[in-house]
Write a protein that holds these residues in place. Structure first.
Motif, PDB file in Angstrom:
ATOM      1  N   GLU A 103      38.702  75.474  39.339  1.00 36.37           N
ATOM      2  CA  GLU A 103      39.247  76.144  40.515  1.00 36.37           C
ATOM      3  C   GLU A 103      40.389  75.343  41.138  1.00 36.37           C
ATOM      4  O   GLU A 103      41.281  75.906  41.760  1.00 36.37           O
ATOM      5  CB  GLU A 103      38.151  76.379  41.555  1.00 36.37           C
ATOM      6  CG  GLU A 103      37.209  77.488  41.201  1.00 36.37           C
ATOM      7  CD  GLU A 103      37.872  78.856  41.274  1.00 36.37           C
ATOM      8  OE1 GLU A 103      38.597  79.132  42.246  1.00 36.37           O
ATOM      9  OE2 GLU A 103      37.661  79.654  40.342  1.00 36.37           O
ATOM     10  N   MET A 104      40.357  74.021  40.972  1.00 37.01           N
ATOM     11  CA  MET A 104      41.444  73.176  41.484  1.00 37.01           C
ATOM     12  C   MET A 104      42.606  73.091  40.505  1.00 37.01           C
ATOM     13  O   MET A 104      43.587  72.410  40.761  1.00 37.01           O
ATOM     14  CB  MET A 104      40.934  71.768  41.811  1.00 37.01           C
ATOM     15  CG  MET A 104      40.040  71.713  43.015  1.00 37.01           C
ATOM     16  SD  MET A 104      39.659  70.027  43.548  1.00 37.01           S
ATOM     17  CE  MET A 104      38.608  69.447  42.222  1.00 37.01           C
ATOM     18  N   GLY A 105      42.478  73.766  39.340  1.00 42.33           N
ATOM     19  CA  GLY A 105      43.548  73.775  38.354  1.00 42.33           C
ATOM     20  C   GLY A 105      43.479  72.630  37.359  1.00 42.33           C
ATOM     21  O   GLY A 105      44.432  72.384  36.623  1.00 42.33           O
ATOM     22  N   MET A 106      42.365  71.937  37.312  1.00 43.56           N
ATOM     23  CA  MET A 106      42.185  70.804  36.395  1.00 43.56           C
ATOM     24  C   MET A 106      41.330  71.271  35.230  1.00 43.56           C
ATOM     25  O   MET A 106      40.113  71.340  35.332  1.00 43.56           O
ATOM     26  CB  MET A 106      41.519  69.647  37.139  1.00 43.56           C
ATOM     27  CG  MET A 106      42.327  69.167  38.312  1.00 43.56           C
ATOM     28  SD  MET A 106      41.371  68.085  39.373  1.00 43.56           S
ATOM     29  CE  MET A 106      42.280  68.246  40.894  1.00 43.56           C
ATOM     30  N   VAL A 115      38.832  72.901  47.315  1.00 41.49           N
ATOM     31  CA  VAL A 115      39.599  73.782  46.432  1.00 41.49           C
ATOM     32  C   VAL A 115      40.713  74.473  47.219  1.00 41.49           C
ATOM     33  O   VAL A 115      41.856  74.538  46.771  1.00 41.49           O
ATOM     34  CB  VAL A 115      38.677  74.823  45.755  1.00 41.49           C
ATOM     35  CG1 VAL A 115      39.479  75.948  45.119  1.00 41.49           C
ATOM     36  CG2 VAL A 115      37.795  74.146  44.713  1.00 41.49           C
ATOM     37  N   ASP A 116      40.380  74.960  48.401  1.00 39.13           N
ATOM     38  CA  ASP A 116      41.381  75.647  49.222  1.00 39.13           C
ATOM     39  C   ASP A 116      42.542  74.720  49.568  1.00 39.13           C
ATOM     40  O   ASP A 116      43.703  75.127  49.510  1.00 39.13           O
ATOM     41  CB  ASP A 116      40.746  76.201  50.493  1.00 39.13           C
ATOM     42  CG  ASP A 116      39.800  77.374  50.215  1.00 39.13           C
ATOM     43  OD1 ASP A 116      39.828  77.918  49.081  1.00 39.13           O
ATOM     44  OD2 ASP A 116      39.032  77.728  51.126  1.00 39.13           O
ATOM     45  N   LEU A 117      42.243  73.475  49.934  1.00 40.90           N
ATOM     46  CA  LEU A 117      43.306  72.517  50.253  1.00 40.90           C
ATOM     47  C   LEU A 117      44.201  72.252  49.047  1.00 40.90           C
ATOM     48  O   LEU A 117      45.421  72.171  49.176  1.00 40.90           O
ATOM     49  CB  LEU A 117      42.712  71.201  50.751  1.00 40.90           C
ATOM     50  CG  LEU A 117      42.087  71.223  52.137  1.00 40.90           C
ATOM     51  CD1 LEU A 117      41.395  69.893  52.422  1.00 40.90           C
ATOM     52  CD2 LEU A 117      43.125  71.530  53.209  1.00 40.90           C
ATOM     53  N   VAL A 118      43.590  72.129  47.873  1.00 39.00           N
ATOM     54  CA  VAL A 118      44.366  71.874  46.658  1.00 39.00           C
ATOM     55  C   VAL A 118      45.233  73.090  46.327  1.00 39.00           C
ATOM     56  O   VAL A 118      46.426  72.953  46.049  1.00 39.00           O
ATOM     57  CB  VAL A 118      43.439  71.504  45.474  1.00 39.00           C
ATOM     58  CG1 VAL A 118      44.214  71.470  44.166  1.00 39.00           C
ATOM     59  CG2 VAL A 118      42.762  70.157  45.738  1.00 39.00           C
ATOM     60  N   LYS A 119      44.642  74.275  46.375  1.00 39.02           N
ATOM     61  CA  LYS A 119      45.389  75.493  46.051  1.00 39.02           C
ATOM     62  C   LYS A 119      46.540  75.735  47.019  1.00 39.02           C
ATOM     63  O   LYS A 119      47.593  76.226  46.628  1.00 39.02           O
ATOM     64  CB  LYS A 119      44.456  76.704  46.045  1.00 39.02           C
ATOM     65  CG  LYS A 119      43.599  76.804  44.806  1.00 39.02           C
ATOM     66  CD  LYS A 119      42.768  78.069  44.840  1.00 39.02           C
ATOM     67  CE  LYS A 119      42.040  78.272  43.539  1.00 39.02           C
ATOM     68  NZ  LYS A 119      41.217  79.495  43.540  1.00 39.02           N
ATOM     69  N   GLU A 120      46.327  75.390  48.284  1.00 39.88           N
ATOM     70  CA  GLU A 120      47.367  75.574  49.294  1.00 39.88           C
ATOM     71  C   GLU A 120      48.368  74.416  49.289  1.00 39.88           C
ATOM     72  O   GLU A 120      49.264  74.381  50.117  1.00 39.88           O
ATOM     73  CB  GLU A 120      46.721  75.709  50.677  1.00 39.88           C
ATOM     74  CG  GLU A 120      45.888  76.963  50.830  1.00 39.88           C
ATOM     75  CD  GLU A 120      44.979  76.934  52.055  1.00 39.88           C
ATOM     76  OE1 GLU A 120      45.132  76.024  52.910  1.00 39.88           O
ATOM     77  OE2 GLU A 120      44.103  77.815  52.153  1.00 39.88           O
ATOM     78  N   LYS A 121      48.168  73.476  48.369  1.00 38.07           N
ATOM     79  CA  LYS A 121      49.045  72.311  48.202  1.00 38.07           C
ATOM     80  C   LYS A 121      49.117  71.438  49.455  1.00 38.07           C
ATOM     81  O   LYS A 121      50.090  70.722  49.672  1.00 38.07           O
ATOM     82  CB  LYS A 121      50.438  72.743  47.771  1.00 38.07           C
ATOM     83  CG  LYS A 121      50.435  73.618  46.526  1.00 38.07           C
ATOM     84  CD  LYS A 121      51.461  73.215  45.534  1.00 38.07           C
ATOM     85  CE  LYS A 121      51.506  74.113  44.332  1.00 38.07           C
ATOM     86  NZ  LYS A 121      50.466  73.986  43.393  1.00 38.07           N
ATOM     87  N   LYS A 122      48.063  71.456  50.268  1.00 37.11           N
ATOM     88  CA  LYS A 122      48.033  70.644  51.478  1.00 37.11           C
ATOM     89  C   LYS A 122      47.781  69.169  51.171  1.00 37.11           C
ATOM     90  O   LYS A 122      48.070  68.315  51.999  1.00 37.11           O
ATOM     91  CB  LYS A 122      46.995  71.176  52.453  1.00 37.11           C
ATOM     92  CG  LYS A 122      47.410  72.512  53.036  1.00 37.11           C
ATOM     93  CD  LYS A 122      46.534  72.922  54.167  1.00 37.11           C
ATOM     94  CE  LYS A 122      47.075  74.207  54.781  1.00 37.11           C
ATOM     95  NZ  LYS A 122      46.270  74.652  55.900  1.00 37.11           N
ATOM     96  N   LEU A 123      47.238  68.882  49.999  1.00 38.39           N
ATOM     97  CA  LEU A 123      47.042  67.491  49.600  1.00 38.39           C
ATOM     98  C   LEU A 123      48.239  66.976  48.804  1.00 38.39           C
ATOM     99  O   LEU A 123      48.277  65.808  48.441  1.00 38.39           O
ATOM    100  CB  LEU A 123      45.769  67.340  48.755  1.00 38.39           C
ATOM    101  CG  LEU A 123      44.451  67.695  49.440  1.00 38.39           C
ATOM    102  CD1 LEU A 123      43.291  67.552  48.468  1.00 38.39           C
ATOM    103  CD2 LEU A 123      44.229  66.838  50.660  1.00 38.39           C
ATOM    104  N   GLY A 124      49.181  67.831  48.496  1.00 42.92           N
ATOM    105  CA  GLY A 124      50.304  67.459  47.638  1.00 42.92           C
ATOM    106  C   GLY A 124      49.857  67.483  46.185  1.00 42.92           C
ATOM    107  O   GLY A 124      48.950  68.222  45.803  1.00 42.92           O
TER     108      GLY A 124
END
Length: 154
Positions: A50-53, A9-18
């Motif tokens: 939490e990931m916005g989906m 979730v943190d990676l997705v929120k921080e847009k580190k995965l694009g």
């Protein structure tokens, strides 16, 4: 939220995965957990949310083994495809959990069966961080290093 879920979730929120385009979730539990599907789905909902989906555009559900194996495929708003596999018929103790979240800039993978359960292509590897040598360790260090110089115990 479980640590492996929160890390994703943190990676997705921080847009580190694009921009996320695909999510795979697989969980196999011992058959003693029959009747816990609702709890698992609730946990999954929270993770996706939490990931916005949030909004599901397409959904297909398949059941097997007396309604104890569930396969869900679908698509969230924003063309994010997802695949969920839940198996409540495992006969061994413990569980097997696998996560995969693919984005335009990286990939998050978690596999509870692997010795190195967490891998991500978007987190840079760090060098080992050495600490300063302490005077208190001198005797201990010298006893080891003297054996290194000698070629080990003879």
């Amino acid at each position: 939220m479980k640590l492996e879920d929160k890390a994703c979730v943190d990676l997705v929120k921080e847009k580190k995965l694009g921009k996320v385009s695909f999510v795979r979730y697989s969980l196999s539990l011992n058959k003693q957990h029959d009747g816990k599907l609702d709890m698992i789905l609730s946990e999954l909902y929270t993770w996706f949310e939490e990931m916005g989906m949030k909004e599901v555009k397409e959904l297909s559900v398949s059941l097997g083994k007396g309604r104890q194996v569930l396969l869900v495929t679908g698509q969230f708003e924003g063309a994010i495809l997802f695949n969920i596999f839940i198996n409540l018929t495992q006969t061994t103790d413990g569980f097997v959990k696998k996560l995969e979240v693919a984005g335009t800039d990286g990939l998050y993978v978690f596999n509870s069966e692997s010795e190195e359960a967490f891998v991500s292509s978007c987190i840079p590897k760090k060098d080992y961080e050495f600490e300063e040598v302490t005077a208190k360790s001198q005797t201990w260090r010298e006893s080891i290093l003297s054996q290194v110089v000698k070629g080990g115990n003879s």
